[in-house]
Design a protein around this motif. Structure first.
Motif, PDB file in Angstrom:
ATOM      1  N   PRO A 264     -14.701 -57.545  70.754  1.00 26.56           N
ATOM      2  CA  PRO A 264     -15.027 -56.107  70.744  1.00 26.56           C
ATOM      3  C   PRO A 264     -13.848 -55.294  71.263  1.00 26.56           C
ATOM      4  O   PRO A 264     -13.010 -55.799  71.999  1.00 26.56           O
ATOM      5  CB  PRO A 264     -16.214 -56.010  71.704  1.00 26.56           C
ATOM      6  CG  PRO A 264     -16.007 -57.144  72.672  1.00 26.56           C
ATOM      7  CD  PRO A 264     -15.276 -58.228  71.927  1.00 26.56           C
ATOM      8  N   SER A 265     -13.801 -54.023  70.883  1.00 23.14           N
ATOM      9  CA  SER A 265     -12.775 -53.120  71.391  1.00 23.14           C
ATOM     10  C   SER A 265     -13.054 -52.839  72.864  1.00 23.14           C
ATOM     11  O   SER A 265     -14.204 -52.855  73.295  1.00 23.14           O
ATOM     12  CB  SER A 265     -12.831 -51.803  70.607  1.00 23.14           C
ATOM     13  OG  SER A 265     -11.881 -50.906  71.127  1.00 23.14           O
ATOM     14  N   LEU A 266     -11.998 -52.602  73.637  1.00 24.36           N
ATOM     15  CA  LEU A 266     -12.207 -52.176  75.025  1.00 24.36           C
ATOM     16  C   LEU A 266     -12.117 -50.657  75.151  1.00 24.36           C
ATOM     17  O   LEU A 266     -12.160 -50.101  76.248  1.00 24.36           O
ATOM     18  CB  LEU A 266     -11.200 -52.852  75.964  1.00 24.36           C
ATOM     19  CG  LEU A 266     -11.334 -54.373  76.121  1.00 24.36           C
ATOM     20  CD1 LEU A 266     -10.307 -54.902  77.115  1.00 24.36           C
ATOM     21  CD2 LEU A 266     -12.746 -54.775  76.547  1.00 24.36           C
ATOM     22  N   ARG A 267     -12.002 -49.965  74.006  1.00 25.12           N
ATOM     23  CA  ARG A 267     -11.955 -48.501  74.062  1.00 25.12           C
ATOM     24  C   ARG A 267     -13.262 -47.978  74.660  1.00 25.12           C
ATOM     25  O   ARG A 267     -14.339 -48.330  74.194  1.00 25.12           O
ATOM     26  CB  ARG A 267     -11.775 -47.936  72.665  1.00 25.12           C
ATOM     27  CG  ARG A 267     -10.392 -48.221  72.103  1.00 25.12           C
ATOM     28  CD  ARG A 267     -10.310 -47.754  70.673  1.00 25.12           C
ATOM     29  NE  ARG A 267      -8.962 -47.901  70.138  1.00 25.12           N
ATOM     30  CZ  ARG A 267      -8.646 -47.627  68.882  1.00 25.12           C
ATOM     31  NH1 ARG A 267      -9.567 -47.206  68.033  1.00 25.12           N
ATOM     32  NH2 ARG A 267      -7.400 -47.783  68.464  1.00 25.12           N
ATOM     33  N   GLY A 268     -13.122 -47.133  75.677  1.00 24.87           N
ATOM     34  CA  GLY A 268     -14.304 -46.532  76.289  1.00 24.87           C
ATOM     35  C   GLY A 268     -15.155 -47.519  77.064  1.00 24.87           C
ATOM     36  O   GLY A 268     -16.304 -47.212  77.392  1.00 24.87           O
ATOM     37  N   VAL A 269     -14.641 -48.701  77.375  1.00 27.27           N
ATOM     38  CA  VAL A 269     -15.465 -49.750  78.000  1.00 27.27           C
ATOM     39  C   VAL A 269     -16.076 -49.267  79.328  1.00 27.27           C
ATOM     40  O   VAL A 269     -17.154 -49.703  79.726  1.00 27.27           O
ATOM     41  CB  VAL A 269     -14.660 -51.065  78.175  1.00 27.27           C
ATOM     42  CG1 VAL A 269     -13.550 -50.930  79.202  1.00 27.27           C
ATOM     43  CG2 VAL A 269     -15.570 -52.229  78.534  1.00 27.27           C
ATOM     44  N   ASP A 270     -15.412 -48.285  79.959  1.00 27.55           N
ATOM     45  CA  ASP A 270     -15.896 -47.788  81.245  1.00 27.55           C
ATOM     46  C   ASP A 270     -17.238 -47.050  81.151  1.00 27.55           C
ATOM     47  O   ASP A 270     -17.956 -46.932  82.136  1.00 27.55           O
ATOM     48  CB  ASP A 270     -14.832 -46.858  81.849  1.00 27.55           C
ATOM     49  CG  ASP A 270     -15.117 -46.554  83.304  1.00 27.55           C
ATOM     50  OD1 ASP A 270     -15.641 -47.445  83.997  1.00 27.55           O
ATOM     51  OD2 ASP A 270     -14.842 -45.427  83.742  1.00 27.55           O
ATOM     52  N   ILE A 271     -17.598 -46.557  79.963  1.00 28.61           N
ATOM     53  CA  ILE A 271     -18.887 -45.848  79.857  1.00 28.61           C
ATOM     54  C   ILE A 271     -20.042 -46.833  79.703  1.00 28.61           C
ATOM     55  O   ILE A 271     -21.206 -46.466  79.737  1.00 28.61           O
ATOM     56  CB  ILE A 271     -18.924 -44.832  78.682  1.00 28.61           C
ATOM     57  CG1 ILE A 271     -18.772 -45.548  77.325  1.00 28.61           C
ATOM     58  CG2 ILE A 271     -17.862 -43.764  78.838  1.00 28.61           C
ATOM     59  CD1 ILE A 271     -20.060 -45.762  76.587  1.00 28.61           C
ATOM     60  N   GLN A 272     -19.707 -48.108  79.504  1.00 27.52           N
ATOM     61  CA  GLN A 272     -20.776 -49.080  79.307  1.00 27.52           C
ATOM     62  C   GLN A 272     -21.354 -49.497  80.652  1.00 27.52           C
ATOM     63  O   GLN A 272     -20.700 -49.441  81.679  1.00 27.52           O
ATOM     64  CB  GLN A 272     -20.227 -50.286  78.563  1.00 27.52           C
ATOM     65  CG  GLN A 272     -19.671 -49.871  77.217  1.00 27.52           C
ATOM     66  CD  GLN A 272     -19.617 -51.010  76.251  1.00 27.52           C
ATOM     67  OE1 GLN A 272     -20.483 -51.877  76.254  1.00 27.52           O
ATOM     68  NE2 GLN A 272     -18.606 -51.015  75.418  1.00 27.52           N
ATOM     69  N   ARG A 273     -22.587 -49.925  80.625  1.00 25.93           N
ATOM     70  CA  ARG A 273     -23.254 -50.362  81.854  1.00 25.93           C
ATOM     71  C   ARG A 273     -23.571 -51.852  81.818  1.00 25.93           C
ATOM     72  O   ARG A 273     -23.927 -52.463  82.805  1.00 25.93           O
ATOM     73  CB  ARG A 273     -24.531 -49.544  82.089  1.00 25.93           C
ATOM     74  CG  ARG A 273     -24.237 -48.097  82.471  1.00 25.93           C
ATOM     75  CD  ARG A 273     -23.435 -48.020  83.786  1.00 25.93           C
ATOM     76  NE  ARG A 273     -22.702 -46.772  83.923  1.00 25.93           N
ATOM     77  CZ  ARG A 273     -21.390 -46.630  83.724  1.00 25.93           C
ATOM     78  NH1 ARG A 273     -20.644 -47.657  83.364  1.00 25.93           N
ATOM     79  NH2 ARG A 273     -20.810 -45.460  83.874  1.00 25.93           N
ATOM     80  N   LEU A 274     -23.474 -52.442  80.639  1.00 24.50           N
ATOM     81  CA  LEU A 274     -23.699 -53.878  80.464  1.00 24.50           C
ATOM     82  C   LEU A 274     -22.485 -54.404  79.731  1.00 24.50           C
ATOM     83  O   LEU A 274     -21.958 -53.741  78.857  1.00 24.50           O
ATOM     84  CB  LEU A 274     -24.938 -54.127  79.606  1.00 24.50           C
ATOM     85  CG  LEU A 274     -26.255 -53.526  80.086  1.00 24.50           C
ATOM     86  CD1 LEU A 274     -27.314 -53.666  79.003  1.00 24.50           C
ATOM     87  CD2 LEU A 274     -26.701 -54.207  81.364  1.00 24.50           C
ATOM     88  N   PHE A 275     -22.047 -55.616  80.089  1.00 27.02           N
ATOM     89  CA  PHE A 275     -20.820 -56.134  79.489  1.00 27.02           C
ATOM     90  C   PHE A 275     -21.061 -57.475  78.823  1.00 27.02           C
ATOM     91  O   PHE A 275     -21.805 -58.312  79.345  1.00 27.02           O
ATOM     92  CB  PHE A 275     -19.714 -56.184  80.539  1.00 27.02           C
ATOM     93  CG  PHE A 275     -19.449 -54.821  81.111  1.00 27.02           C
ATOM     94  CD1 PHE A 275     -18.554 -53.969  80.499  1.00 27.02           C
ATOM     95  CD2 PHE A 275     -20.177 -54.364  82.194  1.00 27.02           C
ATOM     96  CE1 PHE A 275     -18.349 -52.684  80.985  1.00 27.02           C
ATOM     97  CE2 PHE A 275     -19.988 -53.084  82.688  1.00 27.02           C
ATOM     98  CZ  PHE A 275     -19.070 -52.242  82.084  1.00 27.02           C
ATOM     99  N   GLY A 276     -20.456 -57.663  77.664  1.00 29.28           N
ATOM    100  CA  GLY A 276     -20.754 -58.823  76.843  1.00 29.28           C
ATOM    101  C   GLY A 276     -21.920 -58.443  75.932  1.00 29.28           C
ATOM    102  O   GLY A 276     -22.757 -57.619  76.305  1.00 29.28           O
ATOM    103  N   SER A 277     -21.947 -59.027  74.726  1.00 30.33           N
ATOM    104  CA  SER A 277     -22.908 -58.539  73.741  1.00 30.33           C
ATOM    105  C   SER A 277     -24.343 -58.847  74.122  1.00 30.33           C
ATOM    106  O   SER A 277     -25.264 -58.254  73.604  1.00 30.33           O
ATOM    107  CB  SER A 277     -22.596 -59.121  72.379  1.00 30.33           C
ATOM    108  OG  SER A 277     -22.697 -60.519  72.437  1.00 30.33           O
ATOM    109  N   GLN A 278     -24.559 -59.794  75.036  1.00 29.62           N
ATOM    110  CA  GLN A 278     -25.926 -60.040  75.444  1.00 29.62           C
ATOM    111  C   GLN A 278     -26.289 -59.233  76.683  1.00 29.62           C
ATOM    112  O   GLN A 278     -27.401 -59.322  77.194  1.00 29.62           O
ATOM    113  CB  GLN A 278     -26.164 -61.528  75.657  1.00 29.62           C
ATOM    114  CG  GLN A 278     -26.311 -62.218  74.307  1.00 29.62           C
ATOM    115  CD  GLN A 278     -26.076 -63.700  74.377  1.00 29.62           C
ATOM    116  OE1 GLN A 278     -25.126 -64.159  75.015  1.00 29.62           O
ATOM    117  NE2 GLN A 278     -26.929 -64.455  73.739  1.00 29.62           N
ATOM    118  N   GLY A 279     -25.310 -58.439  77.136  1.00 29.16           N
ATOM    119  CA  GLY A 279     -25.576 -57.520  78.223  1.00 29.16           C
ATOM    120  C   GLY A 279     -25.887 -58.204  79.533  1.00 29.16           C
ATOM    121  O   GLY A 279     -26.607 -57.679  80.370  1.00 29.16           O
TER     122      GLY A 279
END
Ligand code: HEC
Ligand code: HEC
Length: 457
Positions: A264-279
């Motif tokens: 996955p792209s790391l663009r904007g990764v900081d707005i995410q709250r779960l990491f990795g596709s299974q969260g």
């Protein structure tokens, strides 16, 4: 069944089982095979495996070149057009959309391209890089990222542009800070000094530094011709985006055929709250550490030790890596306003405006893809398995899809191929996929409008 026949069947079975294990065995393990012999055997096996795999791709997709004359990624690479997933039988997309999931499953009408995409060498798994990346890294850094047992499978035209631009949250005024170059250890100082602070610069250095990995390491249990220093985070997340490199999901069962995951792209990764596709991870730091210690070795702790895994000594290294990752921004979307939507007052792109209406209305996309970044930061199970019988996919693994995190759709036109395993080649494919999976019954015109909206994001 006569005894003889049974024996043949059983014999066939045992043989198959043996060759399965035999193929994945590394040199020296319970055999006197040398590294050279191992390499030769793997190279021979690769020819057959790749032939079979490329035939399977051809079965799934129309891979021809149909570059858009008007739609491009952020730096100008043309977007490939059209639905590329092939229909199974003599049904049209509209006829298929009229059928219930049960009918589609019973008649085996679910397009193969909508099913999980296998790793090009499911028995071996691991990281596989595209030719484009391999050549660029070789030229700039003298590191060889090719493997002798498998090669990359998706044609260059369906990959993200290379090298992709990098935008920083802190310096939007600068535009693409990579200046159209592949960011590596040899140029990062020149590109970033004075633009980011010392900690972020050190974080970037770590993201560019190769560390030993299951297939890329200095032991003889490797898949590279010569001993390899390993892989860098930015070999996959190139310039903070994605090079379309794939890897196999680390499985809890070691010799299980691998599931494929697209970087996955790391663009904007900081707005995410779960990491990795299974969260399953809650911070960029946790994910970064997981990559180094676990994902790099397909979850095999013993192998990690044997191959000199880089265990971040101070939590500090992971923190510094995160410091830089948090700066990576989405590409500009000049048509969107502060709320992340198209303002009808300021936009004359009628198709995109109609597409926006659909996205928030009939097509229901916004129930999961909420603005401004077009993710709800939740996991959802799309229940794709209800459309096909287990075992019917071309993948040996035939994994269920399960709950997956809603990926952000900001900058989505820059990130083919789509879905967690990269099974969809174009945005049109994603529209047909969701039309079917969510039972939307969109018309041809509506699908076009939705596409016009997606490329503005
Ligand atoms: C195969 C090449 C590859 C390498 C090398 C790699 N990653 Fe990843 N990265 C992935 C894949 C694939 C995923 C998605 C994992 C999943 O779906 O569970 C991912 C996910 C992530 C995520 C979560 C992104 C999200 O949207 O949830 C972060 C953060 C991340 N990687 C950081 C790193 C760091 C830091 C490094 C170096 C230590 C690194 N990666 C090395 C392929 C790679
Ligand atoms: C129920 C929640 C949900 C709805 C509704 C939904 N999506 Fe998604 N979307 C997801 C999830 C989850 C994924 C990741 C699935 C995967 O990787 O297998 C995804 C993936 C995507 C992707 C690929 C993103 C990538 O980075 O690969 C696109 C494009 C997309 N959705 C567009 C749409 C459109 C267009 C609609 C409306 C027609 C829509 N989605 C409706 C949850 C949803």
């Amino acid at each position: 069944m006569p005894e003889k026949a049974l024996e043949t069947v059983l014999g066939g079975f045992v043989l198959l089982g043996l060759s399965f294990v035999g193929l994945s065995m590394s040199p020296g393990a319970a055999s006197a095979e040398s590294f050279e012999e191992f390499k030769t055997r793997m190279k021979d096996a690769k020819v057959l495996a790749m032939e079979r795999h490329l035939k399977a791709l051809d079965d799934r997709y129309d891979l021809s070149d149909d570059a858009s004359k008007t739609m491009t990624m952020t730096h100008g690479k043309p977007i490939q057009e059209g639905v590329r997933v092939k229909l199974r039988e003599v049904v049209t997309w509209d006829e298929l959309a009229e059928m219930s999931p049960e009918e589609i499953r019973k008649q085996d009408f679910f397009p193969k391209g909508f099913m999980p995409l296998p790793h090009p060498n499911p028995t071996e798994g691991g990281i596989v890089f595209s030719k484009t990346l391999i050549e660029a890294v070789e030229e700039q850094e003298g590191r060889d990222l090719s493997r002798f047992d498998v090669s990359f499978d998706i044609p260059e035209r369906f990959q993200p542009e290379f090298p992709p631009p990098l935008f920083l949250k802190t310096r939007p005024d600068l535009g693409d800070v990579s200046r159209s170059r592949l960011i590596t250890l040899s140029n990062y100082r020149e590109l970033f000094e004075g633009i980011i602070n010392a900690e972020q610069l050190e974080g970037l250095r770590l993201l560019l530094t190769p560390f030993p990995q299951q297939q890329f390491n200095a032991t003889e249990d490797r898949r590279t011709e010569d001993p390899s220093p390993g892989v860098a985070c930015f070999d996959c997340h190139v310039n903070g985006h994605t090079s379309a490199a794939i890897q196999s999901a680390s499985s809890t069962r070691p010799r299980e055929p691998s599931r494929r995951i697209d970087t996955p792209s790391l663009r904007g990764v900081d707005i995410q709250r779960l990491f990795g596709s299974q969260g399953d991870m809650k911070s960029i730091e946790e994910r970064s550490e997981f990559e180094l210690e676990t994902a790099y070795f397909d979850g095999d702790a013993e192998a990690a030790k044997r191959k000199d895994a880089h265990i971040p000594q101070q939590a500090d290294e992971v923190r510094l890596m995160a410091e830089f990752q948090k700066l990576i921004d989405f590409p500009p979307a000049p048509k969107l306003d502060a709320s992340g939507k198209l303002d009808p007052e300021k936009n004359d792109d009628e198709a995109a405006l109609r597409g926006q209406e659909l996205f928030f209305g009939k097509a229901r996309c916004a129930t999961c893809h909420t603005p401004p970044h077009y993710t709800d930061n939740q996991v959802h199970d799309l229940k794709v398995e209800q459309f096909y019988r287990p075992g019917i996919t071309t993948s040996q693994a035939a994994p269920t899809n399960g709950p997956i995190k809603t990926p952000p759709l900001r900058g989505i036109k820059d990130s083919p191929p789509y879905l967690r395993d990269g099974r969809l080649l174009t945005l049109e494919d994603t529209v047909e996929f969701f039309n079917l999976v969510l039972g939307l019954k969109l018309t041809k015109a509506e699908k076009k409008d939705l596409l016009a909206f997606l490329v503005t994001l």
